[in-house]
Design a protein around this motif. Structure first.
Motif, PDB file in Angstrom:
ATOM      1  N   LEU A 135      -4.765  16.425  45.904  1.00 46.26           N
ATOM      2  CA  LEU A 135      -4.419  16.632  44.498  1.00 46.26           C
ATOM      3  C   LEU A 135      -3.171  17.502  44.358  1.00 46.26           C
ATOM      4  CD1 LEU A 135      -7.946  17.238  42.899  1.00 46.26           C
ATOM      5  CD2 LEU A 135      -6.550  15.165  42.794  1.00 46.26           C
ATOM      6  N   LEU A 136      -3.064  18.523  45.207  1.00 47.38           N
ATOM      7  CA  LEU A 136      -1.883  19.385  45.177  1.00 47.38           C
ATOM      8  C   LEU A 136      -0.624  18.594  45.521  1.00 47.38           C
ATOM      9  CD1 LEU A 136      -0.664  22.209  44.909  1.00 47.38           C
ATOM     10  CD2 LEU A 136      -1.174  22.582  47.335  1.00 47.38           C
ATOM     11  N   ALA A 137      -0.718  17.727  46.541  1.00 49.36           N
ATOM     12  CA  ALA A 137       0.437  16.911  46.927  1.00 49.36           C
ATOM     13  C   ALA A 137       0.832  15.956  45.803  1.00 49.36           C
ATOM     14  CB  ALA A 137       0.118  16.132  48.203  1.00 49.36           C
ATOM     15  N   VAL A 138      -0.170  15.338  45.166  1.00 53.78           N
ATOM     16  CA  VAL A 138       0.109  14.425  44.050  1.00 53.78           C
ATOM     17  C   VAL A 138       0.784  15.179  42.908  1.00 53.78           C
ATOM     18  CG1 VAL A 138      -0.965  13.004  42.255  1.00 53.78           C
ATOM     19  CG2 VAL A 138      -1.732  12.809  44.628  1.00 53.78           C
ATOM     20  N   TRP A 139       0.262  16.386  42.610  1.00 54.47           N
ATOM     21  CA  TRP A 139       0.846  17.189  41.523  1.00 54.47           C
ATOM     22  C   TRP A 139       2.291  17.560  41.828  1.00 54.47           C
ATOM     23  CZ3 TRP A 139       2.509  22.370  41.110  1.00 54.47           C
ATOM     24  CH2 TRP A 139       2.708  22.817  39.804  1.00 54.47           C
ATOM     25  N   ILE A 140       2.560  17.948  43.060  1.00 59.11           N
ATOM     26  CA  ILE A 140       3.933  18.306  43.447  1.00 59.11           C
ATOM     27  C   ILE A 140       4.868  17.108  43.303  1.00 59.11           C
ATOM     28  CG2 ILE A 140       5.387  18.982  45.399  1.00 59.11           C
ATOM     29  CD1 ILE A 140       3.092  20.765  46.350  1.00 59.11           C
ATOM     30  N   VAL A 141       4.399  15.943  43.730  1.00 64.65           N
ATOM     31  CA  VAL A 141       5.215  14.730  43.601  1.00 64.65           C
ATOM     32  C   VAL A 141       5.499  14.430  42.125  1.00 64.65           C
ATOM     33  CG1 VAL A 141       5.231  12.228  43.932  1.00 64.65           C
ATOM     34  CG2 VAL A 141       4.503  13.719  45.793  1.00 64.65           C
ATOM     35  N   LEU A 142       4.462  14.552  41.274  1.00 61.08           N
ATOM     36  CA  LEU A 142       4.647  14.303  39.849  1.00 61.08           C
ATOM     37  C   LEU A 142       5.638  15.284  39.227  1.00 61.08           C
ATOM     38  CD1 LEU A 142       0.959  13.616  38.713  1.00 61.08           C
ATOM     39  CD2 LEU A 142       2.815  11.944  38.897  1.00 61.08           C
ATOM     40  N   VAL A 143       5.525  16.558  39.603  1.00 60.98           N
ATOM     41  CA  VAL A 143       6.431  17.569  39.069  1.00 60.98           C
ATOM     42  C   VAL A 143       7.868  17.306  39.513  1.00 60.98           C
ATOM     43  CG1 VAL A 143       7.066  20.015  39.187  1.00 60.98           C
ATOM     44  CG2 VAL A 143       4.689  19.363  38.831  1.00 60.98           C
ATOM     45  N   LEU A 144       8.058  17.006  40.792  1.00 65.13           N
ATOM     46  CA  LEU A 144       9.405  16.731  41.298  1.00 65.13           C
ATOM     47  C   LEU A 144       9.993  15.478  40.662  1.00 65.13           C
ATOM     48  CD1 LEU A 144       8.987  17.564  45.101  1.00 65.13           C
ATOM     49  CD2 LEU A 144      10.138  18.929  43.340  1.00 65.13           C
ATOM     50  N   THR A 145       9.143  14.465  40.457  1.00 65.73           N
ATOM     51  CA  THR A 145       9.616  13.241  39.814  1.00 65.73           C
ATOM     52  C   THR A 145      10.044  13.510  38.376  1.00 65.73           C
ATOM     53  OG1 THR A 145       8.134  11.901  41.190  1.00 65.73           O
ATOM     54  CG2 THR A 145       9.009  10.871  39.192  1.00 65.73           C
ATOM     55  N   ALA A 146       9.211  14.273  37.645  1.00 68.42           N
ATOM     56  CA  ALA A 146       9.554  14.619  36.257  1.00 68.42           C
ATOM     57  C   ALA A 146      10.820  15.468  36.195  1.00 68.42           C
ATOM     58  CB  ALA A 146       8.389  15.347  35.599  1.00 68.42           C
ATOM     59  N   TRP A 147      10.928  16.414  37.126  1.00 71.01           N
ATOM     60  CA  TRP A 147      12.127  17.270  37.175  1.00 71.01           C
ATOM     61  C   TRP A 147      13.374  16.447  37.458  1.00 71.01           C
ATOM     62  CZ3 TRP A 147      15.298  18.369  41.487  1.00 71.01           C
ATOM     63  CH2 TRP A 147      16.241  19.363  41.267  1.00 71.01           C
ATOM     64  N   GLN A 148      13.244  15.479  38.375  1.00 69.59           N
ATOM     65  CA  GLN A 148      14.397  14.635  38.704  1.00 69.59           C
ATOM     66  C   GLN A 148      14.796  13.774  37.511  1.00 69.59           C
ATOM     67  OE1 GLN A 148      15.958  14.823  41.847  1.00 69.59           O
ATOM     68  NE2 GLN A 148      17.555  13.764  40.693  1.00 69.59           N
ATOM     69  N   ARG A 149      13.795  13.235  36.807  1.00 73.95           N
ATOM     70  CA  ARG A 149      14.100  12.424  35.615  1.00 73.95           C
ATOM     71  C   ARG A 149      14.802  13.271  34.556  1.00 73.95           C
ATOM     72  NH1 ARG A 149      11.590   7.475  34.844  1.00 73.95           N
ATOM     73  NH2 ARG A 149      11.865   7.727  32.600  1.00 73.95           N
ATOM     74  N   ASP A 150      14.319  14.507  34.407  1.00 71.03           N
ATOM     75  CA  ASP A 150      14.924  15.382  33.405  1.00 71.03           C
ATOM     76  C   ASP A 150      16.347  15.771  33.813  1.00 71.03           C
ATOM     77  OD1 ASP A 150      14.467  16.899  30.917  1.00 71.03           O
ATOM     78  OD2 ASP A 150      14.792  18.639  32.193  1.00 71.03           O
TER      79      ASP A 150
END
Length: 402
Positions: free
Chosen positions: A222-237
């Motif tokens: 779950l931590l790895a998934v959350w990190i991936v989601l955060v990095l993806t959102a940050w990259q999109r932003d």
């Protein structure tokens, strides 16, 4: 030629550091298999073992009087305690969590501590340290993030996206649960010792090992998934994937813009090098979420309005959520030093469910109609004319009927 086996073997402990009985039983069982815990053999969640000929070796965990760890001055027993242990036939091996680990190969060596009452007192010191860490843990994982987002829970959930927000909170709850579980586990063991019941040095650790590894695996996944989601959102932003310049944006928006402020007005977009962008997002809580910044001039035969608007538009999943979000938006701005309430036309006059007006650097309206929330800040720079709030508020309110 026979391939030699490595002399050092690494294992993941099948139990948490505070589980005295499982740790002792696990280490003793591995010794019978020929794996012996190395000096200071616990590091970064792994245990290192030296291969040898299997034999019976007893391991015992003793509560450390002070916190242990990489950054602690008390990472091992003091010299006097080690010397007393050696005289009794025991050798200090390593520390793990709040405990020192001793071992002996002598079946005749007396136990380090034979009085359950004394062991209970030692555990009480560990439990007191745990109590002292509960509030800091709660503060940094719950209170501090709330301060950081200034209580804007719904707004943050929409901005971040429900998966990131909910998964992040699940991880926080999990992180809070871990020290609580340790606290109650040690309390239960301490009470047993106070009743005169000894520690079980031969506990079947395999029963709880699968549950421990499963929980750890789920948490890390779950931590790895959350990190991936955060990095993806940050990259999109960062890449402004969801942001379009108004020069190239031709789609209609579900609210009024500066072009709607004057009847038969001609609107000209001012290229300021900033603003004049629209960001379109979608969230589970708000299927349509729009950030809109526009700077320009609109004029007709009688008037000229110059300035800009900043709009946040939320079409939420329910009227209740819309009302709560509107209050949150206002509460967030109320913290600003420039905040000052403004008199506005009533909600009935504007044809909306609720309206709040205030100045937070610029005149701002927060309106709710059904599932929709509209926050608009309007600043004017016209040298000869300033459009009163009583005129521009109805224009934005009526646009919610589109």
């Amino acid at each position: 030629m026979k391939k030699s086996r490595r002399s050092t073997v690494y294992r993941l402990p099948p139990c948490p550091a505070y589980d005295i009985e499982d740790t002792e039983s696990w280490l003793s069982d591995l010794a019978e298999e020929g794996l012996f815990l190395e000096k200071d053999g616990f590091l970064f969640g792994f245990a290192s073992f030296r291969r040898g000929e299997g034999k019976q070796r007893r391991y015992r965990l003793e509560a450390a009087p002070q916190p242990t760890g990489l950054f602690s001055d008390q990472d091992r027993p003091d010299e006097e305690a080690e010397e007393l242990s050696r005289l009794a036939g025991w050798e200090y091996i390593a520390n793990r969590g709040d405990f020192y680990i001793f071992a002996t190969d002598d079946p005749q060596a007396a136990e380090l501590n034979t009085d359950p009452q004394v062991q209970a007192l030692a555990l009480e010191k560990v439990r007191r340290r745990q109590r002292q860490t509960l509030f800091p843990t709660f503060f940094w994982l719950v209170i501090y993030p709330l301060f950081s987002i200034k209580g804007s829970v719904l707004r943050s959930a929409i901005y971040l996206g429900a998966p990131i927000f909910l998964l992040g909170h699940l991880l926080i709850l999990w992180s809070i649960f871990s020290p609580l579980r340790e606290f109650f586990h040690l309390r239960k063991l301490s009470r047993r010792l106070q009743e005169g019941l000894p520690v079980d040095h031969h506990k079947d650790w395999k029963k709880s090992a699968r549950r421990h590894f499963t929980a750890k695996g789920v948490f890390l996944t779950l931590l790895a998934v959350w990190i991936v989601l955060v990095l993806t959102a940050w990259q999109r932003d960062t890449d402004k994937v969801d942001t379009v310049s108004l020069v190239n944006f031709k789609e209609p928006v579900p609210f009024a813009t500066m072009a709607d402020l004057l009847p038969q007005g001609q609107f000209t977009l001012d290229d300021m090098g900033f603003s004049n962008e629209v960001t379109l997002r979608s969230s589970w809580l708000a299927p349509s979420f729009i950030e809109f910044g526009q700077v320009g001039t609109v004029k007709n035969d009688k008037k000229t309005v110059q300035g800009g608007i900043n709009v946040e538009y939320f079409h939420t999943v329910s009227p209740l959520l819309a009302r709560l979000l509107a209050k949150e938006l206002q509460r967030y701005d109320r913290r600003l030093s420039h905040y000052e309430a403004l008199s506005t036309p009533s909600a009935a006059e504007l044809g909306v469910d609720s309206v709040t007006g205030y100045t937070a650097i610029f005149p701002t309206l927060v309106m709710v109609k059904g599932e929709t929330v509209l926050k608009v800040s309007f600043y004017q720079t016209s040298p000869s004319y300033t459009m009163p709030l009583e005129e521009w508020a109805p224009i934005f309110a009526q646009s919610l009927n589109r």
